[in-house]
Enzyme design. Sequence first.
Site, PDB file in Angstrom:
ATOM      1  N   HIS A   1      -7.342   0.717  -6.447  1.00  0.00           N
ATOM      2  CA  HIS A   1      -7.568  -0.162  -5.283  1.00  0.00           C
ATOM      3  C   HIS A   1      -8.220  -1.458  -5.796  1.00  0.00           C
ATOM      4  O   HIS A   1      -9.368  -1.758  -5.486  1.00  0.00           O
ATOM      5  CB  HIS A   1      -8.447   0.550  -4.254  1.00  0.00           C
ATOM      6  CG  HIS A   1      -8.401  -0.051  -2.880  1.00  0.00           C
ATOM      7  ND1 HIS A   1      -7.603  -1.140  -2.560  1.00  0.00           N
ATOM      8  CD2 HIS A   1      -9.076   0.270  -1.731  1.00  0.00           C
ATOM      9  CE1 HIS A   1      -7.779  -1.439  -1.277  1.00  0.00           C
ATOM     10  NE2 HIS A   1      -8.666  -0.614  -0.757  1.00  0.00           N
TER      11      HIS A   1
ATOM     12  N   GLN B   1      -9.963  -4.172  -3.523  1.00  0.00           N
ATOM     13  CA  GLN B   1     -11.265  -3.776  -2.997  1.00  0.00           C
ATOM     14  C   GLN B   1     -12.357  -3.970  -4.051  1.00  0.00           C
ATOM     15  O   GLN B   1     -13.422  -4.520  -3.759  1.00  0.00           O
ATOM     16  CB  GLN B   1     -11.231  -2.304  -2.543  1.00  0.00           C
ATOM     17  CG  GLN B   1     -12.543  -1.838  -1.967  1.00  0.00           C
ATOM     18  CD  GLN B   1     -12.866  -2.503  -0.638  1.00  0.00           C
ATOM     19  OE1 GLN B   1     -12.088  -2.423   0.303  1.00  0.00           O
ATOM     20  NE2 GLN B   1     -14.020  -3.156  -0.530  1.00  0.00           N
TER      21      GLN B   1
ATOM     22  N   ARG C   1     -13.028  -9.355   1.510  1.00  0.00           N
ATOM     23  CA  ARG C   1     -11.620  -9.046   1.249  1.00  0.00           C
ATOM     24  C   ARG C   1     -10.762 -10.271   1.536  1.00  0.00           C
ATOM     25  O   ARG C   1      -9.846 -10.598   0.782  1.00  0.00           O
ATOM     26  CB  ARG C   1     -11.152  -7.879   2.140  1.00  0.00           C
ATOM     27  CG  ARG C   1     -11.833  -6.540   1.890  1.00  0.00           C
ATOM     28  CD  ARG C   1     -11.476  -5.973   0.531  1.00  0.00           C
ATOM     29  NE  ARG C   1     -10.045  -5.797   0.357  1.00  0.00           N
ATOM     30  CZ  ARG C   1      -9.348  -4.734   0.754  1.00  0.00           C
ATOM     31  NH1 ARG C   1      -9.964  -3.730   1.323  1.00  0.00           N
ATOM     32  NH2 ARG C   1      -8.048  -4.660   0.537  1.00  0.00           N
TER      33      ARG C   1
ATOM     34  N   CYS D   1     -16.299   0.922   0.587  1.00  0.00           N
ATOM     35  CA  CYS D   1     -15.110   0.128   0.941  1.00  0.00           C
ATOM     36  C   CYS D   1     -14.748   0.253   2.407  1.00  0.00           C
ATOM     37  O   CYS D   1     -14.040  -0.596   2.940  1.00  0.00           O
ATOM     38  CB  CYS D   1     -13.942   0.515   0.045  1.00  0.00           C
ATOM     39  SG  CYS D   1     -13.368   2.212   0.246  1.00  0.00           S
TER      40      CYS D   1
ATOM     41  N   ASP E   1     -17.547   6.500  -1.598  1.00  0.00           N
ATOM     42  CA  ASP E   1     -16.316   6.424  -0.801  1.00  0.00           C
ATOM     43  C   ASP E   1     -16.115   7.783  -0.140  1.00  0.00           C
ATOM     44  O   ASP E   1     -16.816   8.760  -0.460  1.00  0.00           O
ATOM     45  CB  ASP E   1     -15.139   6.069  -1.749  1.00  0.00           C
ATOM     46  CG  ASP E   1     -13.825   5.777  -1.020  1.00  0.00           C
ATOM     47  OD1 ASP E   1     -13.834   5.632   0.216  1.00  0.00           O
ATOM     48  OD2 ASP E   1     -12.787   5.703  -1.711  1.00  0.00           O
TER      49      ASP E   1
ATOM     50  N   ARG F   1       0.883  -1.175   0.000  1.00  0.00           N
ATOM     51  CA  ARG F   1       0.000   0.000   0.000  1.00  0.00           C
ATOM     52  C   ARG F   1       0.911   1.211   0.000  1.00  0.00           C
ATOM     53  O   ARG F   1       1.723   1.388   0.914  1.00  0.00           O
ATOM     54  CB  ARG F   1      -0.902  -0.005   1.235  1.00  0.00           C
ATOM     55  CG  ARG F   1      -1.641   1.308   1.447  1.00  0.00           C
ATOM     56  CD  ARG F   1      -2.740   1.217   2.467  1.00  0.00           C
ATOM     57  NE  ARG F   1      -3.880   0.465   1.946  1.00  0.00           N
ATOM     58  CZ  ARG F   1      -5.084   0.454   2.507  1.00  0.00           C
ATOM     59  NH1 ARG F   1      -5.315   1.160   3.601  1.00  0.00           N
ATOM     60  NH2 ARG F   1      -6.062  -0.251   1.977  1.00  0.00           N
TER      61      ARG F   1
END
Length: 305
Positions: free
Chosen positions: A132, A135, A291, A263, A223, A105
């Site tokens: 991402h 996700q 996930r 997310c 988001d 990340r």
Amino acid sequence: MKKIRHLLSMSDLAKNELLTLLNRACQLKEGWSKGARPRPLADKSVALVFEKPSTRTRVSFEVGVAQLGGKPVFISAADSQLSRSEPTRDTARVLSRYVDAIVIRTFGQNIIEELARFATIPVINALTDSHHPCQVLSDLMTVLEHFGRVQGLNYCWLGDGNNMANSWIEAAGILGLSLALACPKGYEPDAAILDAAQKNGARITLGANPQEAIKGADVVSTDVWASMGQEDEAAGRKAVFAGYRLDETLLAKAAEQAVVLHCLPAHRDEEISEGVLEGPQSLVWQEAENRLHLQKALMEFLLEA
Ligand code: CP
Ligand code: NVA
């Protein structure tokens, strides 16, 4: 020589691979609940390099690697030589000699691209400023579980044209999804990513009107308005995005059976109302759980490739 497979963005997956991955993730989830304990990562280690905070991604990868029989090695950038400017290309070559895959990340997509260029093992994007993919793959798995399919549905994205929006656009391009985005002017997703996905034949529209974008949507995603690294802009963004809150009134314009994805972490009563987040149409907890299963399927795929 065997080609090393990475997941730097959704576009590293072909359509058939993506669909197979979603099905495999569902299979692993069901199998685990019934006592199946496959260990494809036995004797393998996976480095988890985090340059930004995380709850879900870190824990789901650590637990996922362990469940597959491997050893996760968590590396906080702040406590490693990365914080003292050791070059990415050096880190890539050193870690490649210790572990079997790198999950990272970080900030710029250029960082993960350089890491992958110099690594001799698979590199997985655990979030960058631009993408991402883990996700959005988990989100698609959640849609598959709920609707029994991912294609032939209307998808909607509300709010910031951020890393999540870019990954949704790439997913739409690969799978030929219908995706309507509503983002304020000046906060649109990456134009090149959008252009490429549209050229792939996906029905993707970009506007600034949330009421228009959500009309008839089956899957509604949003988001945070300020992503990690944009903390300084948070106050200004609140004013710009105020009309984009996914609340009960806006959600009523979606299809009757619509589901809501986020997310997480969520800012209640900013981008999403408490009522929608906790309401019957929200799949956010299942989405977070997935996930774990999706990333297990992904590691199995990349490490076997
Ligand atoms: N959704 C997500 O990536 O959460 P974390 O930041 O907690 O990992
Ligand atoms: N867009 C958000 C996603 C967090 C999981 C961010 O980058 O901070």
